[in-house]
Design a protein around this motif. Structure first.
Motif, PDB file in Angstrom:
ATOM      1  N   UNK A 144      -8.373   4.287   7.945  1.00 45.38           N
ATOM      2  CA  UNK A 144      -7.315   5.361   7.505  1.00 45.38           C
ATOM      3  C   UNK A 144      -7.726   6.173   6.449  1.00 45.38           C
ATOM      4  N   UNK A 145      -6.944   7.352   6.404  1.00 41.69           N
ATOM      5  CA  UNK A 145      -7.234   8.130   5.262  1.00 41.69           C
ATOM      6  C   UNK A 145      -6.059   8.526   4.487  1.00 41.69           C
ATOM      7  N   UNK A 146      -5.925   8.378   3.230  1.00 39.27           N
ATOM      8  CA  UNK A 146      -4.766   8.867   2.451  1.00 39.27           C
ATOM      9  C   UNK A 146      -4.988   9.943   1.649  1.00 39.27           C
TER      10      UNK A 146
ATOM     11  N   UNK B 161       0.764  -1.069  -0.082  1.00 37.61           N
ATOM     12  CA  UNK B 161      -0.265  -0.020  -0.014  1.00 37.61           C
ATOM     13  C   UNK B 161       0.978   1.190  -0.012  1.00 37.61           C
ATOM     14  N   UNK B 162       1.965   1.277   0.874  1.00 40.49           N
ATOM     15  CA  UNK B 162       2.764   2.356   0.942  1.00 40.49           C
ATOM     16  C   UNK B 162       3.529   2.699  -0.095  1.00 40.49           C
TER      17      UNK B 162
ATOM     18  N   UNK C  63      -0.428   7.804   3.459  1.00 39.97           N
ATOM     19  CA  UNK C  63      -1.055   7.569   4.544  1.00 39.97           C
ATOM     20  C   UNK C  63      -0.896   9.366   5.468  1.00 39.97           C
ATOM     21  N   UNK C  64      -2.228   9.508   5.453  1.00 41.20           N
ATOM     22  CA  UNK C  64      -2.429  10.829   6.409  1.00 41.20           C
ATOM     23  C   UNK C  64      -2.759  10.381   7.676  1.00 41.20           C
ATOM     24  N   UNK C  65      -3.604   9.883   8.036  1.00 42.66           N
ATOM     25  CA  UNK C  65      -4.049   9.560   9.148  1.00 42.66           C
ATOM     26  C   UNK C  65      -4.556   7.848   9.461  1.00 42.66           C
TER      27      UNK C  65
END
Lengths: 228, 838
Positions: free
Chosen positions: B203-205, B114-115, B120-122
């Motif tokens: 999570x938020x991206x 994913x990364x 990823x923000x949060x």
């Protein structure tokens, strides 16, 4: 008339144990029109003496009078000007200016003085030296003898009080050497030119009017004295 | 040989100055090559890093609608395949972006990856198929309030319209009746729900890169893990990126849609268009060629001088029995010793320079619009290339001298013949030289004329330095003015697009306190159709079609009162007199290869009345209307209001007084004293804008950086030139020591001697300047000619730079010669003459 007087001239190099007395308390004088040969073994100090007389080297002490002028009391520039007018230098290795031709090399000292040489005088000297056909040649196009003749011309052109010749034939064969000696004698007789010549060759020295012998920086013989 | 080696080594130590100068020359050139190579590597790395940051590390993305993933897996060049399964679309209720009414769910079944593709923000990434991460622009762009911890139900399926599945990514709102292919869509899109699933947001991206979510994509990205579907997007990393194009050869286009990650490939394997490749290669080759030529010149000169000084010695050695080969070897041995010190130091300083430059660049990152920093990377390849090029440079420099040295005959050395041929032609000195400058001048003149070769190297060094300096300065000038031209033309700081925005938005924007002025333009949706085509000028008829149909209609633009007032002020007109008048701007600039023509397209004069038809809403058939209309021209202008290109021919009217207009907000041009605060507010208001002030500043920073590089380059080349000039002049003077001393012994005073030297300086400085400036001007014109195609501001002679050259050259040569003269004046006449005679 006394043209040159050397008085208590010394030139030392180094200090203490390394002290070299190149010229050690030399005194003598030369009359106008004399042809003097200074002889001595290698290392006797003859070249040093000549350079001190010519003002191109500085003595440790003592005086040199040329035409009654104390040359070492003069400032640099005054000495330069004096030298160009009153002293003609002839070197063993000619030392002509490589970018100037024969005519230009001969007239160089006059030109330095902004003095235009009269055509007659120039031609006379050139004829004397036998360089009529070589006037446009550059030094690297001349033989050793021709180069030395050019340098004699350079010395003669200003009719200096004194001509100093350091082993003028040292680099020449016997024929050329004889030619040069003849030229020097000729200018001495014709122009009453005072000439001091360094040589290690006694035969050539005998052509001169007077011989001064140097040894270890001192005068050990002077034919003038002998005669006196 | 041992003795000979000792001689070489001892000579280097004895002639310290010459040795050091030569080593400096070597260091300068090798460090320049090394720095250029290293910076190229660093730039490449940062661009690769940036591409990876923006898009993730992959080379090719392949969309596949069948189950044939095993076809992909078989490819031997595929190092890694990350498969995003496209699970489906789900309607996003309350989305305020009419072009993005959906959520699009993907599943990546290797959670570790994913990364690589998202930021990823949060929160965290999903661990199983009941968890999702959502893109933050769902909130900022779609204005739907979702947060971590929320449970969402997605009704997943495919999009349909007219009973046909929609394959395109973009969404067409209902009121657009035709899609881009001019196909009529018969009803609104809808989702045919295939399954319903519940997810928890963990999570938020950040909005994913365009390869996952393109700019026109109809759905906001939502990611989960553990699900599969037929439709996939596969991100592939290649083992050998150079062979990227082979993929297309074996995959069937109907089944596999291939996209290349050009941003990465461009820099990793230099996948450019041919013209870009050619341009880059040309520039790099040119730069390296200049470096090598200048260096060879400088170093070769050093060796030539060194050989000349040793003429006697070489001649002596030959007379003692040394062979030609042994003499040649001496010179190369000297080169070897010097390289031993010079090359490693050069590589060190080159890398140091690169390191420092990277630090400078990182301080000015805003110029580059990058998300990543520059990093200094030591490159073995560059080091080896610098080493090889350095060795080649030194070899070529030394070889000529080696040959020459081996040809010295014993007798040349003994006879002390001048090495350089002196011309023996009868040379007449111009009368004014002897009259004004006397003997010193004559000697100086003859020296120049008869020993030309001696000065050739110095003259050429100066000429080359001047040419490079003038060329580079011109290059920088045109690069700067080109960008200044682009940015200075704009008399506003921020442009805001108001398409479909209503007046509330405009008043909100205008209430931002940092805005100092504005210009509001309403949509151009009407035009005047003129009756009398004779009012079209001959120029207009020439430029546009002869029948003049294009020019039969003149577009009408309306400004609000404030903006119209501002426009009048720009034209120097009184507001009260012209506030309700129509202004015609019909000056057109026609550019061809041969010339630029700027003339009017019509023959209307101030006070004339345009008789014709007024057509409004010309693009909307349902609203379009025509009526007979006469419009009086209040003024003829030759430039448009702020924000409108001067290429547009327009009738400009004040909306307060011209009632025919349908006022739809189109664009807003803002001036601000703090553009960043304004743009922050604009972000909150969800409007599209362009911050030109920032772009101009960024461009200026970029220009500063480019000039640091270019001027740095010029400086080093100039330093090499100076080293060379110093070398040649000091050598020439040293070789003429005996000559100078003889002149002094013959009675040349210090003053006269100095005058002779000064004159020589002046003579050949002027010669160098003459040739250098002439060639420099030609080279500058050539550079102008290359730029001309893109942008022509006319060729101007670089006077300032020429004056700089003149001052610098004369100063440099003068200083060096004075330094030598002082040294010579200190020497004892007879000792020098004697020394030379030995």
């Amino acid at each position: 008339m006394e043209i040159l007087k050397v008085s208590n001239l010394t030139k030392y190099y180094g200090k203490g144990d390394a002290l070299v007395k190149a010229i050690d308390n030399v005194s003598f004088s030369v009359e106008k029109g004399e042809f003097v040969a200074i002889v001595g073994a290698s290392g006797s100090g003859k070249s040093t003496l000549m350079h001190l007389i010519g003002g191109v080297d500085k003595p440790t002490s003592g005086k040199v009078y040329i035409d009654n002028q104390d040359i070492y009391s003069m400032k640099d520039d005054a000495l330069c000007i004096f030298r160009r007018r009153q002293i003609g230098l002839i070197y063993q290795f000619y030392n002509l200016i490589p970018i100037l031709n024969v005519k230009e090399n001969i007239t160089l000292t006059s030109n330095l003085d902004n003095h235009k040489v009269s055509k007659e005088k120039l031609m006379e000297i050139i004829k004397l030296l036998g360089l009529q056909d070589r006037l446009e040649h550059l030094p690297n196009q001349l033989s050793g003898g021709e180069q030395q003749r050019t340098s004699i011309g350079r010395a003669l052109i200003t009719s200096p009080a004194l001509i100093l010749a350091d082993e003028p034939t040292g680099n020449l064969d016997s024929k050329a050497s004889l030619e040069i000696m003849e030229l020097l004698k000729l200018s001495n007789r014709k122009y009453k030119q005072t000439i001091i010549m360094i040589t290690h060759n006694l035969e050539l020295a005998r052509e001169a009017d007077r011989i001064i012998k140097l040894e270890d920086g001192k005068i050990v013989e002077d034919t003038n004295e002998d005669i006196k | 040989m041992k003795t000979l080696n000792n001689i070489t080594f001892k000579n280097l130590l004895l002639n310290k100055k010459r040795t050091i100068v030569t080593i400096i020359g070597i260091i300068l050139s090798v460090s320049l090559i090394s720095a250029v190579g290293s910076m190229f590597v660093n730039f490449r790395k940062v661009l690769i890093d940036e591409a990876i940051y923006s898009n993730g590390y992959y080379h090719v993305s392949i969309e596949n609608d069948s189950k044939n993933l095993n076809v992909l897996a078989k490819n031997r060049n595929f190092k890694k395949i990350d498969t995003f399964y496209e699970i489906g679309y789900s309607r996003l209720e309350k989305s305020q972006n009419e072009y993005k009414p959906y959520l699009k769910l993907y599943s990546l079944n290797t959670p570790n990856d994913f990364k690589n593709y998202t930021k990823l923000i949060e929160g965290r990434y999903p661990a199983n198929e009941s968890e999702v991460v959502i893109s933050n622009h769902i909130m900022t762009n779609g204005h739907v309030a979702l947060k971590i911890g929320d449970n969402v139900t997605l009704n997943l399926g495919s999009r349909y319209a007219c009973e046909k599945k929609i394959e395109e990514e973009y969404y067409l709102p209902y009121n657009s009746q035709f899609d881009d292919n001019e196909n009529e869509i018969c009803d609104m899109e809808n989702i045919e729900v295939e399954e319903t699933k519940e997810f928890k947001i963990v999570g938020i991206i950040e909005r994913p890169n365009y390869s996952l979510e393109s700019y026109s994509e109809a759905g906001y990205t939502v990611l989960t893990t553990g699900l599969v579907n037929n439709k996939t997007k596969n991100f592939i990393t290649l083992k050998n990126p150079k062979k990227y194009s082979e993929i297309a050869d074996y995959l069937d286009y109907s089944e596999f849609k291939i996209n290349y990650n050009n941003e990465l490939l461009r820099w990793e394997v230099f996948k450019f268009s041919n013209s870009t490749v050619n341009l880059l290669l040309t520039i790099v080759s040119f730069v390296i060629l200049i470096i090598i030529l200048t260096s060879v010149f400088c170093i070769r000169n050093s060796f030539a001088i060194s050989t000349l000084e040793k003429t006697k010695m070489f001649g002596m050695l030959r007379s003692l029995g040394a062979t030609k080969k042994q003499i040649r070897y001496q010179v190369f041995k000297e080169a070897f010793y010097l390289s031993l010190i010079g090359i490693p130091l050069g590589i060190f300083f080159g890398n140091l320079a690169s390191f420092v430059l990277v630090a400078i660049l990182n301080k000015n990152l805003n110029a580059f619009n990058l998300n990543v920093e520059f990093t200094y990377k030591f490159s073995f390849l560059v080091t080896i290339i610098s080493l090889i090029l350095g060795i080649i440079t030194i070899y070529f420099s030394a070889s000529k001298s080696a040959k020459k040295a081996s040809r010295i005959s014993p007798i040349d050395a003994i006879r002390n013949h001048d090495d350089i041929k002196i011309s023996s032609k009868k040379l007449k000195t111009p009368w004014f030289i002897s009259r004004i400058f006397k003997t010193g001048g004559v000697l100086a003149y003859k020296n120049l004329k008869r020993s030309k070769k001696k000065y050739r190297t110095t003259v050429i060094s100066i000429v080359v330095s001047i040419v490079i300096f003038l060329s580079m300065s011109t290059f920088i000038k045109y690069t700067f003015s080109y960008s200044m031209f682009y940015y200075e033309e704009k008399d506003y700081d921020i442009f805001v697009s108001l398409h479909n925005k209503d007046d509330d938005v405009v008043s909100n924007i205008l209430s931002i306190p940092e805005i100092t002025d504005y210009s509001l333009i309403y949509e151009i949706n009407s035009y005047m159709e003129i009756n009398d085509t004779n009012k079209i000028s001959s120029f207009g008829k020439k430029i546009f079609d002869v029948s003049g149909d294009t020019l039969k209609s003149i577009n009408i633009v309306t400004l609000d009162n404030h903006s119209f007032k501002r426009y009048l002020k720009k034209l120097g007109l009184d507001y009260n007199t012209y506030k309700d008048k129509a202004i015609l701007q019909d000056t057109y600039t026609y550019v061809t290869d041969k010339k630029v023509e700027k003339k009017r397209l019509y023959t209307y004069q101030k006070g004339d009345v345009i008789e014709g038809k007024l057509v409004t809403h010309y693009y909307d058939d349902s609203k379009r209307s025509e009526k007979k209309y006469d419009l009086e021209i209040g003024y003829i202008a030759n430039n448009n209001p702020i924000g409108l290109s001067n290429y547009q021919t327009l009738l400009i009217l004040n909306a307060t007084y011209y009632k025919e207009a349908d006022l739809k907000n189109d664009s807003l041009y803002l001036n601000a004293n703090d553009t960043s605060k304004v743009t922050q507010e604009l972000d909150k208001l969800n409007v599209n804008y362009t911050d030109y002030k920032k772009e101009a500043e960024d461009s200026k920073s970029m220009m500063i950086i480019i000039s640091i590089f270019l001027y740095g380059f010029i400086t080093v080349i100039t330093l090499i030139g100076i080293t060379n000039i110093f070398n040649t002049i000091t050598a020439n003077m040293a070789l003429r020591q005996k000559e100078f001393m003889v002149l002094k012994s013959l009675g040349m005073t210090k003053k006269e001697f100095n005058r002779m030297i000064n004159l020589e300086t002046i003579f050949y400085s002027f010669k160098s300047l003459f040739f250098g400036i002439t060639l420099g001007l030609i080279s500058s014109y050539f550079i102008y000619y290359i730029f001309r195609d893109n942008y022509d501001i006319g060729f101007s002679i670089p006077y300032k730079e020429i004056i700089l050259c003149i001052i610098f050259v004369i100063l440099l040569v003068f200083v060096i010669m004075q330094f030598m003269v002082r040294k010579i004046n200190k020497q004892n006449i007879i000792e020098t003459i004697r020394k030379e005679n030995i």
